[in-house]
Design an enzyme around this catalytic site. Structure first.
Site, PDB file in Angstrom:
ATOM      1  N   ASP A  18     -13.466   6.356  -1.135  1.00 20.24           N
ATOM      2  CA  ASP A  18     -12.507   6.257  -0.043  1.00 20.24           C
ATOM      3  C   ASP A  18     -11.761   7.567   0.167  1.00 20.24           C
ATOM      4  OD1 ASP A  18     -11.207   4.762   2.000  1.00 20.24           O
ATOM      5  OD2 ASP A  18      -9.454   4.579   0.718  1.00 20.24           O
ATOM      6  N   ASP A  19     -11.494   8.302  -0.904  1.00 20.41           N
ATOM      7  CA  ASP A  19     -10.752   9.562  -0.779  1.00 20.41           C
ATOM      8  C   ASP A  19     -11.587  10.624  -0.068  1.00 20.41           C
ATOM      9  OD1 ASP A  19      -8.449   8.671  -2.422  1.00 20.41           O
ATOM     10  OD2 ASP A  19      -9.959   8.599  -3.996  1.00 20.41           O
TER      11      ASP A  19
ATOM     12  N   TYR B   7       0.865  -1.172   0.000  1.00 19.41           N
ATOM     13  CA  TYR B   7       0.000   0.000   0.000  1.00 19.41           C
ATOM     14  C   TYR B   7       0.905   1.226   0.000  1.00 19.41           C
ATOM     15  CZ  TYR B   7      -4.240   2.632   1.364  1.00 19.41           C
ATOM     16  OH  TYR B   7      -5.306   3.496   1.422  1.00 19.41           O
TER      17      TYR B   7
ATOM     18  N   ARG C 248      -6.044  10.655 -10.703  1.00 19.85           N
ATOM     19  CA  ARG C 248      -5.429  11.327  -9.543  1.00 19.85           C
ATOM     20  C   ARG C 248      -4.906  10.276  -8.583  1.00 19.85           C
ATOM     21  NH1 ARG C 248      -5.713  12.590  -4.485  1.00 19.85           N
ATOM     22  NH2 ARG C 248      -7.419  11.085  -4.251  1.00 19.85           N
TER      23      ARG C 248
ATOM     24  N   GLU D 205     -12.081   5.144  -6.376  1.00 15.68           N
ATOM     25  CA  GLU D 205     -10.730   5.356  -5.859  1.00 15.68           C
ATOM     26  C   GLU D 205      -9.915   6.233  -6.808  1.00 15.68           C
ATOM     27  OE1 GLU D 205      -8.394   5.198  -2.788  1.00 15.68           O
ATOM     28  OE2 GLU D 205     -10.084   3.793  -2.828  1.00 15.68           O
ATOM     29  N   ASP D 206      -9.373   7.319  -6.274  1.00 14.95           N
ATOM     30  CA  ASP D 206      -8.432   8.180  -6.998  1.00 14.95           C
ATOM     31  C   ASP D 206      -8.989   8.738  -8.305  1.00 14.95           C
ATOM     32  OD1 ASP D 206      -6.760   7.844  -4.911  1.00 14.95           O
ATOM     33  OD2 ASP D 206      -5.258   6.658  -5.946  1.00 14.95           O
TER      34      ASP D 206
ATOM     35  N   ASN E  11      -0.150  11.858   0.585  1.00 16.16           N
ATOM     36  CA  ASN E  11       0.628  10.687   0.185  1.00 16.16           C
ATOM     37  C   ASN E  11       1.200  10.889  -1.215  1.00 16.16           C
ATOM     38  OD1 ASN E  11       0.234   8.907   2.438  1.00 16.16           O
ATOM     39  ND2 ASN E  11      -1.877   8.659   1.792  1.00 16.16           N
TER      40      ASN E  11
ATOM     41  N   LYS F 177      -5.724  -2.013  -2.682  1.00 15.54           N
ATOM     42  CA  LYS F 177      -6.842  -1.790  -1.759  1.00 15.54           C
ATOM     43  C   LYS F 177      -7.567  -3.096  -1.451  1.00 15.54           C
ATOM     44  CE  LYS F 177      -7.161   2.813  -1.258  1.00 15.54           C
ATOM     45  NZ  LYS F 177      -7.398   3.585  -0.034  1.00 15.54           N
TER      46      LYS F 177
ATOM     47  N   ASN G 246      -4.184   6.304   8.370  1.00 13.90           N
ATOM     48  CA  ASN G 246      -4.219   5.463   7.176  1.00 13.90           C
ATOM     49  C   ASN G 246      -5.645   4.975   6.934  1.00 13.90           C
ATOM     50  OD1 ASN G 246      -3.849   3.365   5.261  1.00 13.90           O
ATOM     51  ND2 ASN G 246      -1.753   3.063   5.980  1.00 13.90           N
TER      52      ASN G 246
END
Length: 587
Positions: A301-302, A135, A188, A278-279, A443, A206, A487
Site C-alpha cells: 500500500d505504501d 485511521y 516504519r 504495510e509500513d 503522515n 486498514k 488518502n
C-alpha cells in the site's frame, strides 16, 4: 448454550444463497465476496451469555423480546429495547463528548470488540468524522501508545519464537475463509519510525476500512504483525512493552522468517489470498514486493496504493490546470517507497497516454532525497530503486534551489519530515505557476510538509492543495478553501474488493492505473469548483464499487481473473458483494 439447526433452518440458509455471490449464513454474515458455498448443516447458533460475548453476532439491547426468549437472553439485558439507529445515535452522542482523540479511538476499538455490526454501521454512516480516528492521524498516536492501551488481542502475532511453526500459528486463527491479510513488521509506522510490535494498530485499522469502505466481510480479514524485535531503545526499556525485547533481526534470519510466512499463508489459504504489505522499511519493502509479486497475490500500500491515489489526484487536477500529464514537470521531496512508487506510476500512465517509452517519461519526474536532487553524477552511490530517477543535471543540495532550477508544475512531499515546504518554496512554486499543485502527503499531520493554511496563504489562494492527513477548511481573502486528502483509503478497499470478487491471482500495474482512473472519474464539477481533486468520503462505498468494477474489468481483460463466468454488470456485482452491517433477525 447452542442450538443445532433443524431442517427448516437449513432450507432457509440454502434459499438465501444468491447465484451472483450475495449469501448470508444463519448468523446474517454477508458472504458475497466468498467463493466457496456454505455448508448449512455444520452451522450452529450460539445463545445466552455466549451470544452476547460474540462481537460478530451481539446486538446488545437491540435484541427483541422474541429473540431474548428464543436465545436464552431473558434477564441478561436491561428491559429496554433499542433499534440499531438509536444505539448509533447514543454512541455518537457519547463519543462526541470526548475531547482527546485517542479516547475516541479507544472507544471505537472497544465497540468493535463487543458489537461488530454496530461498529461498522457507525463508521460507514459517519465516515468523514470517524475516519481520522480509526485511521490517520489518530492511529499513529495509538500505535505509539499501543502497549499502554492494549486490551484484547486483535489479529495474529508471529515472532521469531514461531520460526518453523508459522503454519501451525496460522491454523490457530478461527476463520478459515480469509481473503485478505494486512501484515506489518512495525519498522516504519507512518512517519513515526520503528514501533515494533505496537505497529499492530495499522493492520487492524486498514482492515476496518477494507470492510467499512470496501465491503469486504470482517471474517475474511486477518491483521498480522511479524515481530522480529525493535531498534527503538525507548520501547526496549519500557516495562509495559508487549513485543520482543531485542534488536531487530536482519539478513538471513529475517529473510527466512518472511519466506516461511509467505509459504505458510499460501499453503493455508490458497493461491487467491491477498497479502498487503504495510509500513515495512524501504530496504525490505521493495525487496519483498519484487521477490513475491510473481509467485503470490501481493500488494504494497505504501508503494502501490499511495501511487494510485496520488496519480488519481494528478489526473483530476488537469481539469483545473490544463494540459496533459506529459505536459507537467514533477518534483518530489522524498525518494523512499512512497515517492518512487508514485513516480513510477506517473511515468507508466504518461507512457500509456503518449506511447513514449517509460524511460523517456521518467525524465519529466525529479526526486530530492536527504542529499539533494537525484542526478546522474550520484548514480553509483544510489540505492537501486532510486537509480532510474538520476537525470542529467548539476548537483543541487537544497529543496528551494531544486524548485527554482527544475521549475516544476507539481510539488509532492513524501519525506516523512514536517514543514519542509517553507514560505519561500511555496512562493517560488507560485511565481512560475498560475495554479501550483502542492501535495503534502506525509503522515501523520505533525509530519505534513506544510499545512493547508500555509499553502493557500503563501500562494495567495492559487494553490491546488491536498495532504495525507486531514486539514480543516481555510478562509483566505473571503473565500473558503476545502483541502483535499490524498488518502490511500480511497483506493485500497475498492482495489481489494475488485481483486477478491474477480478471483484475480496476481497484481499487475495496469490494475493500479485502472483504480486511479476510476477514482479520478468520480470527481464532480462541484468538487472542482471548490478546488478539490478528490471526491468527498461521504460517498466512499459507491466510489469503492466503481473502483472494484474497473479493477475487475482490467483483470478479466488481462486474463488474471479466475472467477468465471464473468458477471455481466461488474458495478452491480461489486455492490452485491459488499458487507451490510444492518442487524439480522435471530429467530
Amino acid at each position: 448454550m447452542e442450538r443445532t439447526l433443524n431442517k427448516t433452518d437449513i432450507d432457509e440458509a440454502t434459499a438465501n444463497m444468491n447465484i451472483n455471490g450475495g449469501v448470508e449464513d444463519m448468523y446474517g454474515e454477508d458472504m458475497g465476496s466468498q467463493d466457496q458455498p456454505i455448508t448449512p448443516w455444520t452451522v450452529s447458533v450460539a445463545s445466552g451469555h455466549v451470544l452476547m460475548r460474540d462481537p460478530r453476532h451481539n446486538k446488545g439491547i437491540a435484541f427483541t423480546d422474541t429473540e431474548r426468549d428464543a436465545h436464552y437472553l431473558r434477564g441478561l439485558l436491561p428491559p429496554a429495547t433499542f433499534s440499531q439507529d438509536l444505539q448509533e445515535k447514543r454512541f455518537m452522542h457519547m463519543i462526541r463528548q470526548y475531547d482527546v482523540p485517542l479516547h475516541k479511538y479507544i472507544s471505537m476499538m472497544d465497540l468493535q470488540e463487543r458489537n461488530e455490526r454496530l461498529f461498522y454501521k457507525i463508521l460507514i454512516d459517519h465516515v468523514e468524522e470517524l475516519l481520522p480516528i480509526v485511521y490517520t492521524p489518530v492511529v499513529g498516536e495509538a500505535c505509539q501508545k499501543y502497549s499502554n492501551i492494549y486490551r484484547r488481542p486483535q489479529g495474529l502475532y508471529i515472532t521469531l519464537k514461531e520460526k518453523g511453526r508459522i503454519l501451525e500459528v496460522l491454523k490457530n486463527w478461527p476463520e478459515r475463509s480469509v481473503q485478505v491479510i494486512v501484515v506489518t513488521d512495525g519498522e516504519r509506522i507512518l512517519g513515526l519510525g520503528d514501533l515494533g510490535c505496537q505497529g499492530m494498530g495499522i493492520p487492524v485499522g486498514k482492515l476496518a476500512l477494507y470492510t467499512a469502505l470496501g465491503g469486504v466481510r470482517p471474517s475474511a480479514c486477518l491483521p498480522i504483525t511479524i515481530d522480529v524485535g525493535t531498534n527503538n531503545k525507548k520501547l526496549l526499556e519500557d516495562e509495559f512493552y508487549i513485543g520482543l525485547r531485542h534488536n531487530r533481526a536482519t539478513g538471513k534470519e529475517y529473510a527466512e522468517l518472511l519466506d516461511e510466512f509467505m509459504t505458510a499463508v499460501k499453503q493455508n489459504y490458497g493461491e487467491k489470498i491477498l497479502i498487503q504489505f504495510e509500513d515495512f522499511a524501504n530496504h525490505n519493502a521493495f525487496d519483498l514486493l519484487t521477490k513475491y509479486r510473481a509467485s503470490h497475490l501481493v500488494f504494497n500500500d505504501d508503494i502501490q496504493g499511495t501511487a494510485s491515489v496520488v496519480l488519481s489526484g494528478l489526473v483530476a487536477s488537469l481539469k483545473l490546470i490544463g494540459g496533459t500529464l506529459a505536459d507537467q514537470t514533477f518534483l518530489f521531496l522524498g525518494a523512499g517507497e512512497a515517492g518512487t512508487g508514485i513516480a513510477e506510476l506517473i511515468a507508466l500512465e504518461m507512457s500509456k497516454q503518449t506511447n513514449d517509452p517509460v524511460e523517456q517519461c521518467r525524465k519529466r519526474v525529479w526526486l530530492v532525497d536527504s542529499k539533494g536532487l537525484i542526478v546522474e553524477s550520484r548514480k553509483d552511490s544510489l540505492q537501486h530503486f532510486k537509480q532510474p530517477w538520476a537525470h542529467d543535471h548539476e548537483p543541487v543540495r537544497e529543496l528551494l534551489d531544486a524548485v527554482n532550477a527544475i521549475k516544476p508544475t507539481v510539488l509532492i512531499g513524501t519525506s516523512g519530515v514536517g514543514r519542509q515546504f517553507t514560505k519561500e518554496v511555496v512562493e517560488a512554486m507560485s511565481s512560475f505557476n498560475e495554479k501550483p499543485v502542492i501535495l503534502a502527503l506525509s503522515n501523520p499531520t505533525s509530519q505534513s510538509e506544510c499545512t493547508a493554511e500555509e499553502a493557500y496563504t503563501w500562494s495567495e489562494g492559487r494553490a491546488i492543495f491536498a495532504s495525507g492527513s486531514p486539514f480543516d477548511p481555510v478562509e483566505y481573502n473571503g473565500k473558503v478553501f476545502t483541502p483535499g486528502q490524498a488518502n490511500n483509503a480511497y483506493i485500497f478497499p475498492g482495489f481489494g474488493l475488485g481483486i477478491i470478487m474477480s478471483g484475480t491471482i496476481r497484481v499487475h500495474d495496469d490494475l493500479l492505473l485502472a483504480a486511479s482512473e476510476a477514482l479520478a472519474s468520480q470527481v464532480t464539477e462541484e468538487n472542482f469548483d471548490n478546488g478539490l481533486i478528490y471526491p468527498p468520503f461521504t460517498n466512499i462505498r459507491k466510489i469503492s464499487a466503481h473502483i472494484a468494477a474497473k479493477v475487475a474489468e482490467k483483470a478479466y481483460e488481462l486474463g488474471l481473473a479466475s472467477r468465471l463466468p464473468r458477471p455481466r454488470d461488474l458495478f452491480k456485482f461489486a455492490e452485491s458483494c459488499m458487507y451490510n452491517p444492518v442487524y439480522r433477525n435471530y429467530l
